[in-house]
Design a protein around this motif. Structure first.
Motif, PDB file in Angstrom:
ATOM      1  N   THR A 151       0.812  -1.246   0.026  1.00 59.87           N
ATOM      2  CA  THR A 151      -0.252  -0.010   0.175  1.00 59.87           C
ATOM      3  C   THR A 151       0.796   1.383  -0.060  1.00 59.87           C
ATOM      4  O   THR A 151       1.919   1.432   0.545  1.00 59.87           O
ATOM      5  CB  THR A 151      -0.891   0.233   1.242  1.00 59.87           C
ATOM      6  N   ASP A 152       0.404   2.236  -0.499  1.00 66.78           N
ATOM      7  CA  ASP A 152       1.149   3.517  -0.575  1.00 66.78           C
ATOM      8  C   ASP A 152       0.735   4.536   0.408  1.00 66.78           C
ATOM      9  O   ASP A 152      -0.260   4.232   1.178  1.00 66.78           O
ATOM     10  CB  ASP A 152       0.901   4.389  -1.932  1.00 66.78           C
ATOM     11  N   GLY A 153       1.604   5.444   0.659  1.00 65.08           N
ATOM     12  CA  GLY A 153       1.369   6.516   1.545  1.00 65.08           C
ATOM     13  C   GLY A 153       2.297   6.487   2.703  1.00 65.08           C
ATOM     14  O   GLY A 153       2.723   5.288   3.261  1.00 65.08           O
ATOM     15  N   ALA A 154       2.208   7.594   3.489  1.00 69.58           N
ATOM     16  CA  ALA A 154       3.103   7.646   4.751  1.00 69.58           C
ATOM     17  C   ALA A 154       2.718   6.978   5.909  1.00 69.58           C
ATOM     18  O   ALA A 154       1.193   6.662   5.852  1.00 69.58           O
ATOM     19  CB  ALA A 154       3.646   9.129   4.981  1.00 69.58           C
ATOM     20  N   LEU A 155       3.325   6.661   6.919  1.00 66.40           N
ATOM     21  CA  LEU A 155       2.670   5.939   8.041  1.00 66.40           C
ATOM     22  C   LEU A 155       2.090   7.020   8.876  1.00 66.40           C
ATOM     23  O   LEU A 155       2.947   8.198   8.819  1.00 66.40           O
ATOM     24  CB  LEU A 155       3.828   5.251   8.833  1.00 66.40           C
ATOM     25  N   PRO A 156       1.194   6.952   9.712  1.00 67.43           N
ATOM     26  CA  PRO A 156       0.582   7.958  10.659  1.00 67.43           C
ATOM     27  C   PRO A 156       1.705   8.325  11.912  1.00 67.43           C
ATOM     28  O   PRO A 156       2.387   7.121  12.173  1.00 67.43           O
ATOM     29  CB  PRO A 156      -0.802   7.338  11.233  1.00 67.43           C
ATOM     30  N   ASP A 157       1.325   9.350  12.673  1.00 70.07           N
ATOM     31  CA  ASP A 157       2.393   9.449  13.713  1.00 70.07           C
ATOM     32  C   ASP A 157       2.000   8.415  14.652  1.00 70.07           C
ATOM     33  O   ASP A 157       0.954   7.818  15.011  1.00 70.07           O
ATOM     34  CB  ASP A 157       1.542  10.790  14.506  1.00 70.07           C
ATOM     35  N   GLY A 158       3.397   7.911  15.181  1.00 69.94           N
ATOM     36  CA  GLY A 158       3.221   7.015  16.141  1.00 69.94           C
ATOM     37  C   GLY A 158       3.475   5.752  15.662  1.00 69.94           C
ATOM     38  O   GLY A 158       3.922   4.955  16.595  1.00 69.94           O
ATOM     39  N   ALA A 159       3.470   5.304  14.610  1.00 74.96           N
ATOM     40  CA  ALA A 159       3.307   4.015  13.893  1.00 74.96           C
ATOM     41  C   ALA A 159       4.912   3.510  13.865  1.00 74.96           C
ATOM     42  O   ALA A 159       4.902   2.100  13.989  1.00 74.96           O
ATOM     43  CB  ALA A 159       2.945   4.173  12.354  1.00 74.96           C
ATOM     44  N   GLU A 160       5.892   4.241  13.997  1.00 74.52           N
ATOM     45  CA  GLU A 160       7.335   3.650  14.204  1.00 74.52           C
ATOM     46  C   GLU A 160       7.291   2.789  15.416  1.00 74.52           C
ATOM     47  O   GLU A 160       8.206   2.028  15.564  1.00 74.52           O
ATOM     48  CB  GLU A 160       8.236   4.916  14.062  1.00 74.52           C
ATOM     49  N   THR A 161       6.591   2.950  16.468  1.00 68.83           N
ATOM     50  CA  THR A 161       6.790   2.427  17.547  1.00 68.83           C
ATOM     51  C   THR A 161       5.649   0.915  17.568  1.00 68.83           C
ATOM     52  O   THR A 161       5.529   0.206  18.598  1.00 68.83           O
ATOM     53  CB  THR A 161       6.335   3.063  18.885  1.00 68.83           C
ATOM     54  N   TRP A 162       4.844   1.002  16.538  1.00 75.52           N
ATOM     55  CA  TRP A 162       3.868  -0.212  16.370  1.00 75.52           C
ATOM     56  C   TRP A 162       4.405  -1.340  15.891  1.00 75.52           C
ATOM     57  O   TRP A 162       5.309  -1.325  14.950  1.00 75.52           O
ATOM     58  CB  TRP A 162       2.678   0.191  15.764  1.00 75.52           C
ATOM     59  N   PRO A 163       4.100  -2.814  16.060  1.00 78.02           N
ATOM     60  CA  PRO A 163       4.614  -3.734  15.235  1.00 78.02           C
ATOM     61  C   PRO A 163       4.518  -3.720  13.821  1.00 78.02           C
ATOM     62  O   PRO A 163       3.401  -2.925  13.441  1.00 78.02           O
ATOM     63  CB  PRO A 163       3.897  -4.922  15.856  1.00 78.02           C
ATOM     64  N   ARG A 164       5.461  -4.302  12.933  1.00 74.23           N
ATOM     65  CA  ARG A 164       5.247  -3.871  11.668  1.00 74.23           C
ATOM     66  C   ARG A 164       4.056  -4.492  11.050  1.00 74.23           C
ATOM     67  O   ARG A 164       3.437  -4.149   9.789  1.00 74.23           O
ATOM     68  CB  ARG A 164       6.463  -4.375  11.098  1.00 74.23           C
ATOM     69  N   ALA A 165       3.736  -5.562  11.427  1.00 75.49           N
ATOM     70  CA  ALA A 165       2.413  -6.253  11.077  1.00 75.49           C
ATOM     71  C   ALA A 165       1.036  -5.333  10.728  1.00 75.49           C
ATOM     72  O   ALA A 165       0.424  -5.612   9.976  1.00 75.49           O
ATOM     73  CB  ALA A 165       2.060  -7.345  12.180  1.00 75.49           C
ATOM     74  N   LEU A 166       1.126  -4.365  11.605  1.00 79.30           N
ATOM     75  CA  LEU A 166      -0.003  -3.439  11.586  1.00 79.30           C
ATOM     76  C   LEU A 166       0.383  -2.485  10.320  1.00 79.30           C
ATOM     77  O   LEU A 166      -0.743  -1.590   9.914  1.00 79.30           O
ATOM     78  CB  LEU A 166       0.090  -2.505  12.854  1.00 79.30           C
ATOM     79  N   HIS A 167       1.440  -2.222  10.054  1.00 82.92           N
ATOM     80  CA  HIS A 167       1.801  -1.161   8.922  1.00 82.92           C
ATOM     81  C   HIS A 167       1.083  -1.135   7.838  1.00 82.92           C
ATOM     82  O   HIS A 167       0.427  -0.035   7.350  1.00 82.92           O
ATOM     83  CB  HIS A 167       3.174  -1.106   8.747  1.00 82.92           C
ATOM     84  N   PRO A 168       0.904  -2.111   7.011  1.00 79.33           N
ATOM     85  CA  PRO A 168       0.293  -2.315   5.915  1.00 79.33           C
ATOM     86  C   PRO A 168      -1.275  -1.550   5.913  1.00 79.33           C
ATOM     87  O   PRO A 168      -1.868  -1.025   5.243  1.00 79.33           O
ATOM     88  CB  PRO A 168       0.108  -3.625   5.370  1.00 79.33           C
ATOM     89  N   TYR A 169      -1.798  -1.864   7.285  1.00 82.09           N
ATOM     90  CA  TYR A 169      -3.223  -1.280   7.586  1.00 82.09           C
ATOM     91  C   TYR A 169      -3.530   0.083   7.787  1.00 82.09           C
ATOM     92  O   TYR A 169      -4.639   0.671   7.705  1.00 82.09           O
ATOM     93  CB  TYR A 169      -3.856  -2.219   8.503  1.00 82.09           C
ATOM     94  N   VAL A 170      -2.354   0.715   8.084  1.00 79.95           N
ATOM     95  CA  VAL A 170      -2.493   2.178   8.668  1.00 79.95           C
ATOM     96  C   VAL A 170      -1.808   3.006   7.536  1.00 79.95           C
ATOM     97  O   VAL A 170      -1.761   4.462   7.763  1.00 79.95           O
ATOM     98  CB  VAL A 170      -1.920   2.398   9.951  1.00 79.95           C
TER      99      VAL A 170
END
Lengths: 207, 195
Positions: free
Chosen positions: A76-95
């Motif tokens: 998926t395209d787009g930047a990660l939202p604020d705070g996402a760098e501390t969340w598990p990577r598994a969540l990244h494609p969904y946010v």
């Protein structure tokens, strides 16, 4: 296993490969942060292996051949939202590409593309000391703490912890006073408010 | 029938090691003859058409050949590894379901030490222990696990299909898992005592 770990039923479904995608996401995020449940998953997958090993049903194998290339999922395209760098990577494609939006006083919400029983899977960012008024649920609500913490039913929950609440539970929660709290919430049905403040809150919380 | 199946006489982990180290075709053939029919059966039960099941099984067994060197006997039994590969293929190709996975290279990977640190190792060392424990479960508990893993039925599906109340099905699943976890934890303790 009870709070604050993954419900056994969910981990079993994940190991058996029959969990819904929202539930599988919750499992993957929690498993990234919890060694105890990783240990349980190893056992549960071991059960799958043992059942495979001892199944009496058989099929006719053919000769070894070169397999077809595996299907790949498009990123998926787009930047990660604020705070996402501390969340598990598994969540990244969904946010990725999604933004925090104001939701109600003290609350921001981020909606993922995942939907379970017509309810989107969402993240909430709650201000320090924020109070979520008393409410109950028509179905099961699973909440995972991504950062910060809160107190619910007399117990303190922090990063990685999961609460599982159903229609038999009436509760409210209070966010820790030392920082914001971000949660990943999966609802089977909308919550049922019990007070006027709660009703206003629920009206705002609707997707 | 089970009795007519090829037996893996050698320890499967040993066979994998022979494949990894010396590309031992005979070792691979033993693994293939034992596991391929079971993987096909698993995929067929999961809803694969026969030719798809066969194709995916080739895929699974090719991965066993290609990635034998990456198999870690201290982490999981061979049957568990093959089960996980087969499950992944089925979800990708048949159910078209994305299954988010925890990533051990994730910078935020963390967690307190497990309550029973020897349990996995003990399980990996004794491949028959879990099979025996499963066989010793009360039949209705074993059936809940079998239907979930091999027939792909959720607990709610099982309740609907059998007429048994959902609460009862959940209790059976919980009791079965509790019993198996306890057994593996005890096994870990027993092995630690002998160390």
């Amino acid at each position: 296993m009870p709070d604050p770990h993954l419900p056994e039923e969910l981990l079993l479904a994940y190991a058996a490969g029959i969990a819904s995608e929202p539930h599988a996401l919750l499992c993957a995020v929690h498993l990234t942060l919890c060694e105890t449940c990783r240990d349980d998953l190893a056992l549960y997958e071991g059960i799958g292996g043992a059942l495979l090993d001892t199944t009496s049903a058989t099929g006719e194998p053919g000769p070894v051949a070169v397999p077809a290339p595996a299907a790949t999922t498009s990123p998926t395209d787009g930047a990660l939202p604020d705070g996402a760098e501390t969340w598990p990577r598994a969540l990244h494609p969904y946010v990725r590409g999604r933004r925090w939006r104001w939701h109600s006083p003290g609350v921001h919400m981020l909606t993922t593309p995942l939907i379970l029983d017509e309810m989107p899977v969402r993240l909430f960012r709650l201000a320090p000391r924020h109070h979520v008024p008393q409410h109950t649920h028509e179905g099961v609500e699973l909440t995972l703490v991504l950062s910060g913490g809160f107190v619910d039913l007399g117990q303190h929950y922090q990063r990685g912890d999961i609460t599982c609440r159903d229609q038999d539970t009436t509760h409210d929660l209070v966010i820790d006073d030392d920082g914001e709290c971000v949660t990943l919430a999966i609802n089977e049905h909308p919550l049922v408010p019990l007070t006027l403040a709660g009703k206003l809150y629920a009206a705002l919380r609707k997707p | 029938m089970a009795a007519t199946l090829a037996r893996v006489d050698d320890d499967p982990a040993e066979l994998i090691a022979r494949v990894a180290v010396s590309r031992d075709v005979d070792a691979f053939r033993q693994l293939y003859e034992h596991f391929a029919p079971r993987v096909i059966a698993y995929l067929r039960k999961g809803g694969c058409a026969p030719e798809i099941a066969e194709e995916l099984t080739q895929d699974v067994m090719t991965k066993v050949w290609d990635q034998a060197a990456r198999y870690d006997a201290t982490r999981a039994q061979v049957s568990t590894w093959i089960y996980c590969v087969a499950r992944s293929r089925m979800l990708d190709r048949v159910r078209a379901t994305r299954r988010p996975e925890p990533d051990p290279t994730d910078p935020v990977w963390s967690g307190a030490p497990p309550a029973a640190p020897d349990a996995i190792l003990a399980q990996a060392r004794d491949r028959d222990r879990l099979v025996r424990a499963l066989a010793a479960l009360p039949p209705e508990q074993a059936e809940v696990l079998r239907a979930a893993y091999l027939d792909g039925q959720s607990l709610a599906d099982q309740a609907a299909a059998t007429g048994v109340p959902l609460g009862t099905v959940k209790t059976r699943a919980r009791l079965a898992l509790q019993r198996l976890r306890l057994l593996m934890a005890n096994l870990g303790d027993a092995e630690a005592d002998h160390a």
